[in-house]
Design an enzyme around this catalytic site. Sequence first.
Site, PDB file in Angstrom:
ATOM      1  N   LYS A  40     -48.013 -29.362  45.137  1.00 47.05           N
ATOM      2  CA  LYS A  40     -46.625 -28.618  44.930  1.00 47.05           C
ATOM      3  C   LYS A  40     -45.828 -28.787  45.975  1.00 47.05           C
ATOM      4  O   LYS A  40     -44.460 -28.955  45.755  1.00 47.05           O
ATOM      5  CB  LYS A  40     -47.031 -27.363  44.460  1.00 47.05           C
ATOM      6  CG  LYS A  40     -47.935 -27.125  43.233  1.00 47.05           C
ATOM      7  CD  LYS A  40     -48.103 -25.518  42.834  1.00 47.05           C
ATOM      8  CE  LYS A  40     -48.494 -25.389  41.439  1.00 47.05           C
ATOM      9  NZ  LYS A  40     -49.154 -24.157  41.470  1.00 47.05           N
ATOM     10  N   SER A  82     -49.225 -19.712  37.257  1.00 42.33           N
ATOM     11  CA  SER A  82     -48.638 -19.979  38.480  1.00 42.33           C
ATOM     12  C   SER A  82     -47.122 -20.013  38.278  1.00 42.33           C
ATOM     13  O   SER A  82     -46.268 -19.779  39.286  1.00 42.33           O
ATOM     14  CB  SER A  82     -49.188 -21.283  39.103  1.00 42.33           C
ATOM     15  OG  SER A  82     -48.690 -22.291  38.616  1.00 42.33           O
TER      16      SER A  82
END
Length: 888
Positions: free
Chosen positions: A827, A784
């Site tokens: 996140k 990511s």
Amino acid sequence: MAESVELPNRLAILPFRNKVLLPGAIIRIRCTSPSSVKLVEQELWQREEKGLIGILPVRDATETTSVGPTLSPGVATDSGEGSSKIHLGTSDSHKFDGKNQQEFIHWHTRGVAARALHLSRGVEKPSGRVTYIVVLEGLCRFSVQELSTRGTYYTARIASADMTKAEMEQVEQDPDFIVLSRQFKATAMELISLLEQKQKTGARTKVLLETVPVHKLADIFVASFEISFEEQLSMLDSVDVKVRISKATELVDRHLQSIRVAEKITQKVEGQLSKTQKEFFLRQQMRAIKEELGDNDDDEDDVAALERKMEGAGMPPDIWKHAQRELRRLKKMQPQQPGYGSSRVYLELLADLPWQKASEELELDLRAARERLDSDHYGLVKVKQRIIEYLAVRKLKPEARGPVLCFVGPPGVGKTSLASSIAAALGRKFVRISLGGVKDEADIRGHRRTYIGSMPGRLIDGLKRAAICNPVMLLDEIDKTGSDVRGDPASALLEVLDPEQNKTFNDHYLNVPFDLSKVVFVATANRVQPIPPALLDRMEVIELPGYTPEEKLRIAMRHLIPRVLDQHGLNAEYLQIPEAMVKLVIQRYTREAGVRNLERNLASLARAAAVRVAEQEHSLPLTKDVHHLGSPLLESRLADGGEVEMEVIPMGVSNHEISTAFRVSSPFVVDEAMLEKILGPPRYDDKETAERVSSPGVSVGLVWTAFGGEVQFVEATAMVGKGDLHLTGQLGDVIKESAQIALTWVRSRAAELKLASTEGVNLLEGRDVHIHFPAGAVPKDGPSAGVTLVTSLVSLFSQRRVRADTAMTGEMTLRGLVLPVGGIKDKVLAAHRYGIKRVILPERNLKDLVEVPSTVLGNLEILLAKRMEDVLEHAFEGGCPWRQHSKL
Ligand code: ADP
């Protein structure tokens, strides 16, 4: 011994019931009846020269046989002394009108005159009754001629019944007498020798035998035997010394024989002592020796206690048999023998395990369970709902094997406390088994007993601790188990969680199956990925994302502060932490998904406040109390010798009560200055991101770790070199590849991105690129970071700074497509925590935003990217000016 006694005509008579005092015998009696006390008092105690009294045997009327002559009481009065007179009668029994009114008494006509050797007087408490203890020595026989009463006791007119000296001398010439005497002495000697062998006390008796005349010896010997009353009477009646000696010889001989027979029997019995009896005696001796050596560990008792404990453990029949076999083995071993200790420990475990013992299943009250969950935990609506569903199914079908709940989330979000609330709702014990770092299968399943230091696995150990077979067992950090050469703990856990297999869970140490099916398992994990799929398949994952600052504030105000205050013996009257200050603690001192550090910081504040309260309370109540008491009162009490009364605060009162016992004037209110003083300078601030991205080449990424979402900076720099890519920061393979992809993509698009003036220019011409992920000690991996890497490289080559308020996440393909990633919720929460305002996410992650609390979303600008260019467009101030030139 008196040789010859001058007998008076009249003697006070002490009746001896069913007992005879023979001449030569010494007897100790206790006089308690009024008549005997009176007699002793008047005839012995009060007289200067202690006189003689007559001891006359009497027989209870119930005994019908009569031996020898008896007296029957009359009613005449002894004129001289004003007492009633009793005549000799011939009938066996008469009603006697005296103390023993209703009794018939047979008086014997012969008695023995006795002298008091010792007298002592006592007064009984509380009645005040006088008693005497008299030591009497029998002297000589007399016969009663007339019996009368003097006050409350009897007297008798008497005549000596012994032979005169002349008569004695004559008898001594009699050959029969000589033979009889010799015979008696021989028998007596034999008896003395026998007794001497046994007790070594014959010497004095032997002297007696040589010095005392035989007719007296006869009395002395017989007096020392236990013979019947009749025999004693007949001995007393043997006035003729020849008769007396022959009777005595007979009795001594009988006594001798009985001693011999008894001895024979003892020898025989001793010979027949069985082996077990011998063992018993030997053991007793051994124990005595051990005790003497201070070596007494009472092993035998211990084993017996162990056996009893095993009997009460409720083992299934098969296992009971196995345990007994082991116990038999143990019993045959010496404690010093190798293997004894391990065998004992093993049996102790068998005895301790809850084979059947279960805590009572409460009728599950769903409403109460819900209330409890609500009162213990703020928010977590979905999670609580799922727990209630789980409990509802259990209520309807207790034996149904529902899935194992697995709470997944960062530390400090309440996974453990939720599990313990489940236990409380079910009314069961709660056992936590930590699986973090367990790499050895033996940790779960135990070591085989053949290994030295072998132990049962953690599950069996946990059940032993719980001491019931149906606790709620928390398998904590199930994602942290790993496998290596020592086996795979996950496969053992599979067996534990499989309802089909856990009925007969096999611990290697235990070596017999244990039924785990009644245990309610709950698991926790920080992340789902590391959990082996097979294990995951058995569990239902319930995710607990981190909390938003607002949620943390609510949790702190409602749950953490009251709990922390209580733990420190404080309450709101001592310490107040205003909401604004809690907010500051959340922003400046913690940056976590859960609330663990927040709780820790609040505890620091409480500790500091506790110190100040304790210091204050020292001076306050003491000075007050001294004034109250006042010195005159104290002095007067001390002068009286009285004790000063003290007020003691009873132990065991709750902290709350103690704190209310010391009331302070005003509470401490935490302010910013106090925060800094206690917690130190702020650890985090909103300026961090701005400072870090102040130079080109740095971008802000969002990553996902075991601690929840995190902000991860990526730094890129270029230097003179040969076109190499250097990567540092403990990177995994996937992230390294992402870096390669990013560099390739940037290089291939150099012209379009206006990083190079013309096409075909090598960006790396004469230089190397170094990419670093700070927090270098923390291992990092995952795809990511793709978009963040590209952004930092573009920033580096273009020498333009990335926006400090923007963070990003997303995987990137070689062709520049942005792919969705996991952990979006965490996140986004992390970005919010860091004070970031804009978040760039892959477009396909849009759906994941539903899980993000709206309060957080309201504070963030979410920017969606489909391609890498979209990311760059959002990441730089004023957009990405090169886009229109891109051919992509
Ligand atoms: P975990 O097991 O997830 O690491 P814990 O269960 O140990 O976390 O929780 C840490 C502390 O935070 C505990 O004191 C717990 O009660 C508290 N806590 C966590 N979440 C909440 C919540 N939603 N409401 C109230 N207290 C909470």
